[in-house]
Scaffold this motif. Structure first.
Motif, PDB file in Angstrom:
ATOM      1  N   THR A   1     -68.636   0.193  59.144  1.00 18.79           N
ATOM      2  CA  THR A   1     -67.660  -0.702  59.947  1.00 18.79           C
ATOM      3  C   THR A   1     -67.359  -1.736  59.454  1.00 18.79           C
ATOM      4  OG1 THR A   1     -68.622   0.324  62.112  1.00 18.79           O
ATOM      5  CG2 THR A   1     -67.519  -1.757  62.383  1.00 18.79           C
ATOM      6  N   ALA A   2     -66.020  -2.116  59.375  1.00 20.59           N
ATOM      7  CA  ALA A   2     -65.601  -3.440  58.641  1.00 20.59           C
ATOM      8  C   ALA A   2     -66.173  -4.769  59.375  1.00 20.59           C
ATOM      9  CB  ALA A   2     -64.226  -3.405  58.406  1.00 20.59           C
ATOM     10  N   GLY A   3     -66.744  -5.770  58.841  1.00 17.46           N
ATOM     11  CA  GLY A   3     -67.090  -6.917  59.527  1.00 17.46           C
ATOM     12  C   GLY A   3     -66.101  -7.900  59.588  1.00 17.46           C
ATOM     13  N   ASP A   4     -65.028  -7.626  58.732  1.00 17.16           N
ATOM     14  CA  ASP A   4     -63.902  -8.655  58.730  1.00 17.16           C
ATOM     15  C   ASP A   4     -62.690  -7.870  58.415  1.00 17.16           C
ATOM     16  OD1 ASP A   4     -62.370 -10.982  58.748  1.00 17.16           O
ATOM     17  OD2 ASP A   4     -63.747 -11.901  57.047  1.00 17.16           O
ATOM     18  N   ASP A   5     -61.347  -8.433  58.382  1.00 18.15           N
ATOM     19  CA  ASP A   5     -60.176  -7.747  57.830  1.00 18.15           C
ATOM     20  C   ASP A   5     -60.343  -7.671  56.562  1.00 18.15           C
ATOM     21  OD1 ASP A   5     -59.318  -8.200  60.523  1.00 18.15           O
ATOM     22  OD2 ASP A   5     -58.027  -9.825  60.214  1.00 18.15           O
ATOM     23  N   ILE A   6     -59.781  -6.452  55.991  1.00 17.44           N
ATOM     24  CA  ILE A   6     -59.669  -6.174  54.793  1.00 17.44           C
ATOM     25  C   ILE A   6     -58.400  -5.715  54.283  1.00 17.44           C
ATOM     26  CG2 ILE A   6     -60.645  -4.475  52.839  1.00 17.44           C
ATOM     27  CD1 ILE A   6     -62.884  -3.749  54.734  1.00 17.44           C
ATOM     28  N   ARG A   7     -57.840  -6.571  53.381  1.00 16.25           N
ATOM     29  CA  ARG A   7     -56.414  -6.471  52.809  1.00 16.25           C
ATOM     30  C   ARG A   7     -56.421  -5.343  51.900  1.00 16.25           C
ATOM     31  NH1 ARG A   7     -53.490 -11.877  51.464  1.00 16.25           N
ATOM     32  NH2 ARG A   7     -51.815 -10.240  51.295  1.00 16.25           N
TER      33      ARG A   7
ATOM     34  N   VAL B   1     -69.837  -4.135  56.971  1.00 21.11           N
ATOM     35  CA  VAL B   1     -69.584  -4.565  55.408  1.00 21.11           C
ATOM     36  C   VAL B   1     -68.444  -5.576  55.543  1.00 21.11           C
ATOM     37  CG1 VAL B   1     -67.687  -2.562  55.210  1.00 21.11           C
ATOM     38  CG2 VAL B   1     -68.975  -3.665  53.200  1.00 21.11           C
ATOM     39  N   TYR B   2     -68.515  -6.618  54.604  1.00 26.08           N
ATOM     40  CA  TYR B   2     -67.773  -7.821  54.421  1.00 26.08           C
ATOM     41  C   TYR B   2     -67.207  -7.749  53.100  1.00 26.08           C
ATOM     42  CZ  TYR B   2     -70.416  -8.996  59.036  1.00 26.08           C
ATOM     43  OH  TYR B   2     -70.900  -8.999  60.231  1.00 26.08           O
ATOM     44  N   PRO B   3     -66.000  -7.809  52.974  1.00 26.51           N
ATOM     45  CA  PRO B   3     -65.153  -7.811  51.545  1.00 26.51           C
ATOM     46  C   PRO B   3     -65.556  -9.294  50.945  1.00 26.51           C
ATOM     47  CG  PRO B   3     -63.653  -8.161  53.347  1.00 26.51           C
ATOM     48  CD  PRO B   3     -64.891  -7.630  54.066  1.00 26.51           C
ATOM     49  N   ILE B   4     -65.833  -9.465  49.775  1.00 22.55           N
ATOM     50  CA  ILE B   4     -66.009 -10.875  49.079  1.00 22.55           C
ATOM     51  C   ILE B   4     -64.739 -11.371  48.786  1.00 22.55           C
ATOM     52  CG2 ILE B   4     -67.179 -12.001  46.888  1.00 22.55           C
ATOM     53  CD1 ILE B   4     -69.109 -10.782  48.989  1.00 22.55           C
TER      54      ILE B   4
END
Length: 405
Positions: free
Chosen positions: A334-340, A358-361
């Motif tokens: 599950t995405a913990g933030d928006d992912i572009r 999961v959080y994108p760097i």
């Protein structure tokens, strides 16, 4: 030349896989075989143990002598000899007798069981037994561990210390393994220098040298690294030499279209370029070719992009050269933030997996520290749009890339 017509990642992988992989074998001493890939079946050459032996410190006896033993009816056996590990007894055991025996020592003729030291009482040269000892109790039988003629390990096994122990016990001092690929790494860039705190204007530390060495070693191969200046003739000479000497060549830098980017031109001059430009982010200028029938992986100069390209296009090829077929499975998270996501490209985003999110760097392209801030990749295929917080996405843990997790 780098083309704006980028090919899908899947197509690039198929072209890479079309170049035949050669599996080489070598015979090495067993003590050097840890983490190597077995290139033969291991057939046990001797029974293990090679004789019936004691599994405990105690007394070898005849089990039938103890059938009636109890606290109210103790049995007394005369001790007639003692056997240490590595020794044998010249006595054949007869009724009413016992022989003191150490763990691992061969059972004396006539005996068929061992009573533990803790289960007896000493009385001068006799032992007192107050309970029945079962037939073959605490006896390791001949061939019980390994039976002569059985196949105990098969070709393709990645060897660890436990495997080496079994191979040694089976009677081998040497073993056939798949040869580690010798990988020539050519790092280009006039601006690159060795690590220092006194950088001249326009210079930058050659961090790819260390990253690529480690990545090749993670793939169980042997790296040979050199730095080459941005000159077509020099690059062609170095590439020719490495394609003669080594099984695989990896280059970094020199894959785009700017002045001084000479790797693709040198590869084309000496052999054939099969891939140049892939719909992937980061690292779209990645290339692949063949020189002297050797695969040449042309990676970007940016360390961040080069590492991604290695993981996607190079790692598995080197593993397959050693008969290692490892599947890198994506897992849903599950995405913990928006992912572009960049449309039309396979987006590979460094990220941090924390519990079930999961959080994108979020850094600019080329920021090297993103590698140490992250522990996984997020994979977004060419047809997927941006992923919103709370939506599902696919990730690949860095740990799963390792041969030994």
């Amino acid at each position: 030349m780098y083309s704006s017509n980028l090919i899908p990642v899947e197509n690039a992988l198929k072209l890479i896989e079309s170049v035949k992989i050669t599996l080489k074998k070598e015979d090495i001493p067993l003590e050097e075989a840890n983490t190597r890939v077995l290139a033969e079946n291991i057939e046990v050459l001797i029974d293990v143990p090679p004789f019936d032996r004691s599994a405990m410190d105690g007394y070898a006896l005849i089990a039938e002598d103890t059938v009636m033993a109890s606290k109210s009816n103790p049995i007394y056996l005369e001790v007639i000899d003692e056997i240490g590990a590595g020794s044998v007894s010249n006595h054949t055991l007869s009724q009413g007798h016992a022989i003191r025996i150490a763990t691992g020592a061969p059972m004396p003729p006539g005996s068929n069981a061992v009573v533990m030291e803790e289960d007896i009482e000493h009385l001068d040269n006799k032992i007192k037994i107050t309970k029945k000892v079962a037939f073959n109790r605490d006896v390791a039988l001949k061939g019980e561990d390994l039976k002569k003629g059985e196949i105990i390990l098969k070709e393709g096994q990645i060897l660890d210390p436990n495997h080496l122990s079994v191979i040694a016990s089976s009677g081998y001092s040497r073993v056939k393994v798949f040869k580690k690929p010798e990988v020539g790494v050519i790092i280009t860039g006039n601006e690159l220098v060795d690590p220092t705190t006194n950088l001249e204007p326009g210079k930058i530390v050659n961090s790819n040298r260390f990253a690529l060495k480690g990545l090749v070693e993670d793939s169980l191969a042997v790296p040979h690294i050199k730095h080459c200046r941005d000159d077509l003739d020099t690059m062609a000479n170095e590439l020719h030499e490495y394609a003669q000497k080594y099984d695989v060549v990896i280059t970094t830098g020199g894959t785009a279209i700017s002045k001084g980017d000479v790797v693709v031109s040198a590869t084309s001059k000496l052999g054939e370029v099969l891939v140049h430009g892939v719909a992937i982010k980061p690292g779209k200028p990645v290339g692949f070719g063949v020189v002297n029938n050797k695969p040449v992986f042309m990676l970007s100069g940016y360390p961040v992009a080069a590492a991604v390209q290695f993981d996607i296009f190079t790692r598995n090829y080197i593993l397959k050269m050693q008969n290692i077929y490892k599947k890198f499975d994506l897992i849903e998270c599950t995405a913990g933030d928006d992912i572009r996501s960049s449309k039309g490209k396979c987006n590979i985003i460094r990220a941090k997996l924390e519990e079930d999110r999961v959080y994108p760097i979020k850094t600019k392209a080329g920021i090297n520290k993103s590698a140490v801030l992250s522990n996984c990749y997020i994979f977004i295929d060419e047809d997927t749009k941006d992923i919103k917080k709370g939506e599902k996405c696919n990730i690949l843990k860095y740990s799963s890339l390792k041969v030994f997790e």
